[in-house]
Design a protein around this motif. Structure first.
Motif, mmCIF file in Angstrom:
data_model
loop_
_atom_site.group_PDB
_atom_site.id
_atom_site.type_symbol
_atom_site.label_atom_id
_atom_site.label_comp_id
_atom_site.label_asym_id
_atom_site.label_seq_id
_atom_site.Cartn_x
_atom_site.Cartn_y
_atom_site.Cartn_z
ATOM 1 N N ALA A 82 0.829 -1.206 0.000
ATOM 2 C CA ALA A 82 0.000 0.000 0.000
ATOM 3 C C ALA A 82 0.862 1.254 0.000
ATOM 4 C CB ALA A 82 -0.928 -0.004 1.209
ATOM 5 N N CYS A 83 0.177 2.386 -0.166
ATOM 6 C CA CYS A 83 0.844 3.690 -0.216
ATOM 7 C C CYS A 83 -0.180 4.725 0.210
ATOM 8 C CB CYS A 83 1.307 3.947 -1.654
ATOM 9 S SG CYS A 83 1.868 5.627 -1.985
ATOM 10 N N ILE A 84 0.282 5.791 0.857
ATOM 11 C CA ILE A 84 -0.613 6.909 1.165
ATOM 12 C C ILE A 84 0.063 8.200 0.713
ATOM 13 C CG2 ILE A 84 0.188 7.000 3.591
ATOM 14 C CD1 ILE A 84 -2.720 7.905 4.313
ATOM 15 N N GLY A 85 -0.626 8.944 -0.153
ATOM 16 C CA GLY A 85 -0.073 10.195 -0.675
ATOM 17 C C GLY A 85 -0.180 11.304 0.354
ATOM 18 N N THR A 86 0.764 12.237 0.328
ATOM 19 C CA THR A 86 0.762 13.370 1.265
ATOM 20 C C THR A 86 1.080 14.663 0.503
ATOM 21 O OG1 THR A 86 3.096 12.998 1.771
ATOM 22 C CG2 THR A 86 1.492 11.964 3.247
ATOM 23 N N SER A 87 0.837 15.780 1.159
ATOM 24 C CA SER A 87 0.960 17.084 0.493
ATOM 25 C C SER A 87 2.398 17.460 0.168
ATOM 26 C CB SER A 87 0.318 18.170 1.360
ATOM 27 O OG SER A 87 0.905 18.161 2.644
ATOM 28 N N SER A 88 3.383 16.836 0.818
ATOM 29 C CA SER A 88 4.798 17.100 0.524
ATOM 30 C C SER A 88 5.616 15.935 1.075
ATOM 31 C CB SER A 88 5.254 18.414 1.182
ATOM 32 O OG SER A 88 5.272 18.270 2.590
ATOM 33 N N GLY A 89 6.887 15.932 0.769
ATOM 34 C CA GLY A 89 7.773 14.921 1.359
ATOM 35 C C GLY A 89 7.857 15.087 2.872
ATOM 36 N N MET A 90 7.937 16.345 3.326
ATOM 37 C CA MET A 90 7.985 16.566 4.773
ATOM 38 C C MET A 90 6.689 16.129 5.439
ATOM 39 S SD MET A 90 11.009 17.321 5.165
ATOM 40 C CE MET A 90 10.761 17.081 6.915
ATOM 41 N N ALA A 91 5.550 16.327 4.744
ATOM 42 C CA ALA A 91 4.267 15.887 5.309
ATOM 43 C C ALA A 91 4.246 14.365 5.454
ATOM 44 C CB ALA A 91 3.116 16.349 4.426
ATOM 45 N N ALA A 92 4.943 13.652 4.565
ATOM 46 C CA ALA A 92 5.009 12.188 4.686
ATOM 47 C C ALA A 92 5.763 11.802 5.960
ATOM 48 C CB ALA A 92 5.697 11.593 3.452
ATOM 49 N N ILE A 93 6.858 12.520 6.235
ATOM 50 C CA ILE A 93 7.640 12.207 7.445
ATOM 51 C C ILE A 93 6.845 12.611 8.694
ATOM 52 C CG2 ILE A 93 9.852 12.565 8.621
ATOM 53 C CD1 ILE A 93 11.078 13.139 5.843
ATOM 54 N N LEU A 94 6.139 13.739 8.600
ATOM 55 C CA LEU A 94 5.275 14.172 9.718
ATOM 56 C C LEU A 94 4.206 13.114 9.997
ATOM 57 C CD1 LEU A 94 4.158 16.404 11.668
ATOM 58 C CD2 LEU A 94 2.787 17.214 9.748
ATOM 59 N N LEU A 95 3.533 12.657 8.933
ATOM 60 C CA LEU A 95 2.468 11.655 9.089
ATOM 61 C C LEU A 95 3.034 10.365 9.677
ATOM 62 C CD1 LEU A 95 -0.394 10.542 8.601
ATOM 63 C CD2 LEU A 95 0.256 10.110 6.227
ATOM 64 N N MET A 96 4.205 9.952 9.183
ATOM 65 C CA MET A 96 4.808 8.720 9.701
ATOM 66 C C MET A 96 5.097 8.861 11.192
ATOM 67 S SD MET A 96 8.368 6.871 8.681
ATOM 68 C CE MET A 96 9.339 8.252 9.250
ATOM 69 N N CYS A 97 5.710 9.978 11.584
ATOM 70 C CA CYS A 97 6.078 10.141 12.997
ATOM 71 C C CYS A 97 4.830 10.268 13.870
ATOM 72 C CB CYS A 97 6.981 11.364 13.168
ATOM 73 S SG CYS A 97 8.623 11.130 12.460
ATOM 74 N N THR A 245 -3.100 16.169 3.290
ATOM 75 C CA THR A 245 -3.583 15.430 2.128
ATOM 76 C C THR A 245 -2.911 15.875 0.832
ATOM 77 O OG1 THR A 245 -5.706 15.443 3.270
ATOM 78 C CG2 THR A 245 -5.742 14.873 0.925
ATOM 79 N N LEU A 246 -2.669 14.914 -0.047
ATOM 80 C CA LEU A 246 -2.158 15.225 -1.389
ATOM 81 C C LEU A 246 -3.321 15.740 -2.247
ATOM 82 C CD1 LEU A 246 0.050 15.094 -3.580
ATOM 83 C CD2 LEU A 246 -0.524 12.681 -3.893
ATOM 84 N N SER A 247 -3.135 16.851 -2.921
ATOM 85 C CA SER A 247 -4.217 17.363 -3.779
ATOM 86 C C SER A 247 -4.348 16.475 -5.008
ATOM 87 C CB SER A 247 -3.932 18.808 -4.214
ATOM 88 O OG SER A 247 -3.088 18.820 -5.355
ATOM 89 N N ALA A 248 -5.573 16.380 -5.529
ATOM 90 C CA ALA A 248 -5.826 15.526 -6.696
ATOM 91 C C ALA A 248 -5.003 15.994 -7.885
ATOM 92 C CB ALA A 248 -7.320 15.542 -7.033
ATOM 93 N N PHE A 249 -4.875 17.303 -8.036
ATOM 94 C CA PHE A 249 -4.117 17.812 -9.185
ATOM 95 C C PHE A 249 -2.650 17.390 -9.094
ATOM 96 C CE2 PHE A 249 -1.556 20.886 -11.495
ATOM 97 C CZ PHE A 249 -2.159 20.821 -12.750
ATOM 98 N N ASN A 250 -2.055 17.573 -7.896
ATOM 99 C CA ASN A 250 -0.654 17.194 -7.738
ATOM 100 C C ASN A 250 -0.467 15.682 -7.876
ATOM 101 O OD1 ASN A 250 -0.289 19.884 -7.378
ATOM 102 N ND2 ASN A 250 0.553 19.760 -5.315
ATOM 103 N N ALA A 251 -1.458 14.922 -7.390
ATOM 104 C CA ALA A 251 -1.396 13.466 -7.541
ATOM 105 C C ALA A 251 -1.390 13.083 -9.015
ATOM 106 C CB ALA A 251 -2.589 12.804 -6.838
ATOM 107 N N TRP A 252 -2.186 13.777 -9.790
ATOM 108 C CA TRP A 252 -2.286 13.486 -11.232
ATOM 109 C C TRP A 252 -0.963 13.788 -11.929
ATOM 110 C CZ3 TRP A 252 -2.451 16.611 -15.729
ATOM 111 C CH2 TRP A 252 -2.918 15.962 -16.880
ATOM 112 N N ILE A 253 -0.320 14.886 -11.544
ATOM 113 C CA ILE A 253 0.989 15.226 -12.119
ATOM 114 C C ILE A 253 2.002 14.119 -11.792
ATOM 115 C CG2 ILE A 253 2.947 16.830 -11.925
ATOM 116 C CD1 ILE A 253 0.762 18.137 -13.494
ATOM 117 N N VAL A 254 2.011 13.680 -10.533
ATOM 118 C CA VAL A 254 2.958 12.630 -10.131
ATOM 119 C C VAL A 254 2.618 11.314 -10.848
ATOM 120 C CG1 VAL A 254 3.808 11.241 -8.187
ATOM 121 C CG2 VAL A 254 3.490 13.712 -7.908
#
Ligand SMILES: *Cc1c(COP(=O)(O)O)cnc(C)c1O
Length: 407
Positions: A82-97, A245-254
């Protein structure tokens, strides 16, 4: 109706095919669902969906089909459930912690990880009573010695910025698991096209989608990849209440960026190797830091951990030291080489198809004291290049202009 993908597909196939089912229109390119909420067919269905008794989209802070497509594709490429998208790389580390740690827990982290990661773990989580120990990127014995009964998480990043130091993921995973802790690896520099840390025992993968996953310098995005149970139990509830949360637009770009990730990493890695090999024989250059060079102290380990189509790949980031007489001379010469470029962009981002050039000592590492920088090996004569897709001879000429005119 969408065809079900067979098992065992290659990462290059998953990169263009893994996604949620197509809509009723059968679009070939995945749709962008720019909607904040989703209409429920009736009140009883809404109630079941809110109670997590039935699958279905509710509200885009929780989930969105475009974000889900990005998550499914990235998980498939990283080889995680699985994977969970986040609003930035730092937000991923924040969410993990936030999901894994509580007051009194202990984290062991490489001292060479991304600067904001150190500030987040030591500073922000320190305020809430999370203990942390920062250890050598390369000395496995220091990680072992730092383990305590309350150690819950080991965190590493490989190769590091800007010196491209490589850590032994398998050895760190073994230390983490013997301690009953998890190993998280920030895989931003390699991306799954070059390295899949879960195959070496890592439990969680952190991504800044801003870098190679987008690959064209357009958006800020992030993600955590890992086991479904951990993501569902530890991270989804935090995301719902905290909203990184990762925005739908940014998710689409990625999502679209992932389709060309593998081919970009191959080309940019090849460009970086050619540039590093050329820099190494320039008379004005003291030293080149690049895992793909035989002169790199962990070359063999890097080539084992990082492979593209069966061959070792050094990645696309390198740095080099200009020969100088003292600190002032080093800074003057580095600024000259940087200012003489006409193709490369002077900007801190990396992972772009456009080559970027920076002076770490006065930008990304500018807030350290001179003594801290010396200890970290980030001198005033160090220049970092994140190599893009331009033709290699144009990149060499861009650096040669400054090197040849040094006084
Ligand atoms: C850029 C970066 C981050 C942070 O990502 P953002 O998307 O800028 O928040 C984390 N880790 C590494 C290695 C990075 O290069």
């Amino acid at each position: 109706m969408a065809k079900k993908l067979p098992d065992g597909l290659h990462i290059d196939t998953l990169a263009v095919r893994a996604a949620v089912d197509k809509s009723q229109f059968g679009e070939n390119s995945e749709a962008l669902y720019l909607t904040s909420s989703f209409v429920q067919p009736d009140a009883a269905t809404a109630a079941r969906r809110f109670a997590n008794e039935e699958e279905g989209y509710i509200y885009s802070r929780f989930t969105n089909p475009t974000v889900t497509s990005m998550e499914q594709r990235l998980a498939a490429m990283e080889g995680t459930e699985a994977c969970i998208g986040t609003s930035s790389g730092m937000a991923a580390i924040l969410l993990m912690c936030m999901g894994l740690l509580k007051s009194g827990d202990h984290v062991i982290c490489s001292q060479s990880v991304f600067g904001s990661t150190i500030k987040l773990i030591a500073g922000e989580f320190g305020k809430f009573g999370v203990e942390s120990t920062f250890v050598s990127q390369t000395d496995v014995a220091q990680w072992q010695a730092a383990v305590k009964p309350n150690t819950k998480l080991l965190f590493a990043e490989t190769p590091t910025n800007p010196l491209t130091e490589v850590c032994d993921v398998r050895a760190l995973a073994d230390i983490a698991h013997a301690a009953g802790a998890l190993l998280a690896v920030d895989n931003c520099f390699c991306s799954p096209a070059l390295s899949r840390p879960v195959e070496m025992g890592a439990d969680l993968i952190i991504h800044s989608g801003t870098k190679y996953l987008d690959g064209q310098g357009r958006v800020i995005a992030g993600a955590i990849c890992g086991p479904k149970k951990l993501i569902d139990d530890k991270f989804v509830p935090v995301m719902r209440s905290a909203g990184m949360t990762l925005s739908a637009f940014n998710a689409w770009i990625v999502l679209k960026g992932l389709e060309t990730l593998s081919i970009r990493m191959q080309a940019q890695s090849a460009n970086a190797l050619a540039l590093a090999t050329w820099l190494e024989v320039q008379p004005q250059v003291a030293r080149v830091h690049y895992p793909g060079l035989a002169s790199h102290p962990q070359h063999a380990l890097a080539m084992r951990q990082q492979t593209i189509n069966g061959q070792g790949g050094g990645g696309a980031v390198l740095s080099f030291d200009i020969k100088s007489t003292d600190v002032q001379d080093a800074r003057r010469k580095s600024f000259h080489v940087i200012d003489c470029t006409q193709v490369m962009s002077i900007t801190a981002n990396l992972g772009d198809t456009k080559t970027t050039i920076t002076h770490p000592a006065t930008t990304s590492h500018g807030r350290l004291t001179e003594a801290q920088r010396q200890a970290a090996g980030i001198g005033q004569g160090l220049i970092r290049v994140a190599v893009g897709l331009e033709f290699i001879d144009d990149l060499k000429a861009d650096l040669q202009r400054g090197l040849d005119s040094l006084t």
